[in-house]
Design an enzyme around this catalytic site. Structure first.
Site, short mmCIF file in Angstrom:
data_model
loop_
_atom_site.label_atom_id
_atom_site.label_comp_id
_atom_site.label_asym_id
_atom_site.label_seq_id
_atom_site.Cartn_x
_atom_site.Cartn_y
_atom_site.Cartn_z
N GLU A 77 -1.24 -14.11 -8.42
CA GLU A 77 -2.07 -13.66 -7.31
C GLU A 77 -3.47 -14.18 -7.61
O GLU A 77 -4.08 -13.82 -8.62
CB GLU A 77 -2.05 -12.13 -7.31
CG GLU A 77 -2.33 -11.51 -5.98
CD GLU A 77 -2.32 -10.00 -6.11
OE1 GLU A 77 -1.31 -9.42 -6.54
OE2 GLU A 77 -3.36 -9.40 -5.80
N ASP A 89 -12.79 -3.39 -4.38
CA ASP A 89 -12.66 -3.66 -5.80
C ASP A 89 -13.61 -2.85 -6.66
O ASP A 89 -14.74 -2.56 -6.27
CB ASP A 89 -12.89 -5.15 -6.06
CG ASP A 89 -11.68 -5.98 -5.62
OD1 ASP A 89 -10.60 -5.76 -6.20
OD2 ASP A 89 -11.81 -6.80 -4.69
N TYR A 114 3.19 -4.60 -1.04
CA TYR A 114 2.31 -4.26 -2.17
C TYR A 114 1.97 -2.78 -2.04
O TYR A 114 1.28 -2.38 -1.11
CB TYR A 114 1.05 -5.13 -2.06
CG TYR A 114 0.10 -5.08 -3.24
CD1 TYR A 114 -0.28 -3.88 -3.84
CD2 TYR A 114 -0.43 -6.26 -3.75
CE1 TYR A 114 -1.16 -3.86 -4.90
CE2 TYR A 114 -1.32 -6.24 -4.82
CZ TYR A 114 -1.68 -5.05 -5.39
OH TYR A 114 -2.56 -5.03 -6.43
#
Ligand SMILES: Cc1ncc(COP(=O)(O)O)c(C=O)c1O
Lengths: 267, 412
Positions: A47, A58, A173
């Site tokens: 990834e 993040d 995911y």
């Protein structure tokens, strides 16, 4: 449609054991050498993070990697060059781009999807394009045979799940915690339950990420999921060791991959 | 652009939260269910007379509404000096700087905290640039007894100390954000990071008419009290509508609040004023509409300051409240439709207008509406004397006296 890309991803999830997915940020350090180290260490899927000035989802480790990469002058063209060169060196290893909407749609979704296809990218994870805004990128990716990989989270309830699954491919995911990358870790029991719920609703493989750092955690999750994703722990090694990162990445990846591959899956 | 003119400019957004090509809900999946919940709750609140009554009551007795509509006689006269013969429009102000906490921001905060409580949320977060939205949020949190966390770029913390102290006095926790460039957009990123990690109990009070749907719509609706009052006040005072509305634009909430109730009055023209910083020819400005391109950031598709790779660039404005690389999506649409005209004013022009208003009217404006006043000064000279300009005086300048002193070379 897109058979080669789809085949690479699906065959990596069809090895009869859980899959290890390794994340690093493009343009942070010697990315080619770092990617090779991940493959040598035993990562099944790569990834590759596309750097963005405003990585809202993040935590500190990947934020810092984004800034290092952009500070070094990384462009979108560089990201595709890294991906294309990787594809030359590793024809069989699936490569997925992960990032944020704006750099992906800047020159139009068709341009982005065509570049992905040309570089041999297999799938795209876009953090801030939910199924409701699929038009912004999804149709262009599908037309080029690139898998739009969607995220499911602890807040994705049964009512919403079909919408998330519709039009997604490659793998699903599962974001194991409501939060940002790198910090908290979810209890294994809650992950097992969530993955079981997702698998009951889809034939897509389910990979689990966010907050996974150690081989022990990875093994515990791999006992219940089709794949485990580790990002921040690897990215931190790049930040800490710079040009000496490959050896460290290889070592940690080997430990994580071994733990994932050897995890006992209940029948 | 080549869209056809709609029958009404007041029916946006559509059910997906889109204003033409703009707006939408570009958020991480974790936030998506919450954003949908918020929309459901907002629809329920809109249909609930008790909600509207409580909102109106707080605006009247706590915020101090309606704010006055004021004819700026000496400013009008001053602008006529040196204007061509017969020119020099009459300048009126909507005095939202007289609101509790000193700006329009509180209108929206009252509405959103009532929504938060309806949803059973027990913790409030917000981002702030100049500190005005942070102060307004901290104020309503104190008023309703909810814990409050304000994210503020470390750069802004340093240049807006009085507002930082105000927020702390009001019981808020102010968290300096050091990531990125440590200004408003980074504070917004950090707010979003907090929100995804605390979705179960936390409500994010966004400070401008931007973000994922339904924020642009609900912020506009709460701020529309400005234009609704102004429209009624104008009709009552002079029996007609103004010819031109003018407002400064950061994210666009005070401008939409004034403009929206007039959008379907074709005789009323509108001018939105962006911050030109050191000038639009360089990159040291904060004019997303005039100097940016469409893209996706912070939950919506809109005009952004960005490079050719879609990386967000840092703007500049003397006014921290206008120093944001994006803009609310409804403005992006109104620009493309041609319903609102947009212009930009430099730091220096805003400073001059700031001083002009102080001396002609005895009103110290915030640096944000000083941009609007500078644009008014230019337009008034081109318009006939019987024409009427109504500008939004959306904030007072107490917070800005240190910045202005510095630019005037005065030691405090
Ligand atoms: C007084 C004042 N006016 C204007 C703005 C800009 O915001 P908006 O464009 O949403 O009105 C701010 C933001 O801090 C402000 O404090």
């Amino acid at each position: 449609m897109g058979t080669r890309a789809m085949t690479r991803l699906s065959s990596s999830f069809a090895k009869g054991r859980p899959t290890f997915v390794a994340f690093i940020t493009a343009g942070d350090g010697d990315t080619a050498a770092n990617l090779d180290a991940l493959v040598e260490g035993g990562a099944d899927v790569i990834e590759l993070g596309m750097p963005f000035t405003d990585p809202m989802a993040d935590g500190p480790a990947i934020q810092a990697a984004n800034l290092r990469s952009l500070g070094a002058g990384t462009t979108t063209a560089d990201v595709f060059a890294i991906a294309a060169a990787f594809r030359q060196r590793h024809p069989q290893v699936p490569l997925v781009l992960m990032g944020y909407a704006n750099p992906m749609v800047r020159r139009g979704p068709e341009w982005f999807a065509a570049e992905c296809a040309r570089a041999g990218v297999d799938g795209v994870i876009c953090v801030d394009i939910p199924p409701e805004e699929d038009d912004a990128l999804g149709p262009a990716l599908r037309a080029e045979g690139i898998a739009p990989i969607r995220l499911a989270t602890p807040t994705t309830d049964a009512r919403r799940l079909p919408k998330v699954l519709e039009g997604s491919s490659g793998f699903l995911y599962y974001v194991s915690v409501a939060g940002i990358t790198g910090l908290q870790q979810a209890a294994t029991a809650s992950i097992a339950e969530a993955v079981a719920r997702l698998k009951a609703a889809t034939d897509l493989p389910v990979a689990v990420g966010f907050g996974v750092r150690t081989p022990e955690q990875a093994a515990a999750i791999a006992a219940h999921a089709d794949g485990v994703v580790v990002g921040s722990a690897l990215v931190e090694l790049v930040g800490k060791h710079g040009s000496h990162a490959p050896a460290h990445l290889r070592e940690l990846t080997a430990a994580l991959a071994q733990a994932v591959h050897g995890a006992h899956q209940p029948a | 652009m080549n869209q056809t003119t709609p029958n009404s400019f007041r029916t946006m957004p559509d059910e997906r939260g889109h204003f033409g090509d703009y707006g939408g809900r570009y958020v991480a999946e974790t936030l998506m269910p919450l954003v949908l919940d918020l929309e459901r709750e907002y629809r329920a609140a809109q249909a609930d007379p008790a909600f509207q009554a409580q909102f109106d009551d707080l605006l009247e007795h706590y915020v101090g509404r309606p704010s006055p509509l004021y004819f700026a006689e000496r400013l009008t006269e001053a602008l006529r000096v040196g204007s061509p013969e017969g020119r020099g429009a009459q300048v009126w102000f909507k005095r939202d700087e007289l609101n509790h906490t000193g700006a329009h921001k509180i209108n929206n905060c009252i509405g959103q905290i009532l929504l938060a409580m309806r949803m059973g949320k027990t913790r409030i977060i917000a981002e702030t640039g100049a500190g005005q939205h942070g102060v307004a949020t901290a104020t309503v949190c104190a008023r309703f007894g909810l814990p409050c966390v304000i994210y503020m770029g470390a750069t802004d913390v340093a240049r807006q100390q009085p507002n930082v102290f105000r927020m702390k006095l009001l019981g808020a926790e102010v968290i300096p954000v050091t990531s990125g460039a440590a200004t408003l957009k980074d504070a917004m990123n950090e707010g979003l990071r907090d929100w995804v990690a605390n979705v179960h109990d936390t409500f994010y009070i966004i400070g401008t008419a931007a973000g994922p749907h339904p924020y642009p719509e609900l912020v506009r609706d709460f701020q529309s009290v400005i234009g609704k009052e102004a429209r009624a006040q104008m009709l009552a005072r002079i029996g007609r509508l103004p010819d031109l509305l003018v407002a400064a634009i950061g994210g666009g909430s005070n401008a939409l609040g004034l403009f929206h109730p007039f959008l379907d009055d074709p005789e009323v023209k509108m001018l939105g004023v962006e911050a030109a910083g050191y000038g639009l020819d360089g990159d040291q400005h904060a004019a997303s509409l005039l100097g940016g391109f469409p893209g996706v950031l912070h939950g919506n598709r809109t005009y952004l300051l960005q490079n050719e790779d879609g990386q967000i660039t840092e703007g500049h404005s003397i006014s921290a409240g206008l120093d944001y690389p994006g803009i609310g999506p409804e403005h992006a649409w109104l620009k493309d439709m041609g319903r609102v005209e947009y212009t930009a004013i430099t730091d220096q022009e805003a400073l001059d207008a700031f001083q002009l208003l102080c001396r002609t009217e005895g009103i110290i404006p915030a640096l944000e509406p000083s941009h609007a006043i500078a644009a008014v000064a230019k337009r008034a000279k081109e318009m006939d004397r019987d024409r009427i300009i109504l500008a939004n005086l959306c904030g007072r300048g107490d917070k800005d006296i240190f910045t202005v002193a510095e630019h005037l070379g005065v030691q405090m």
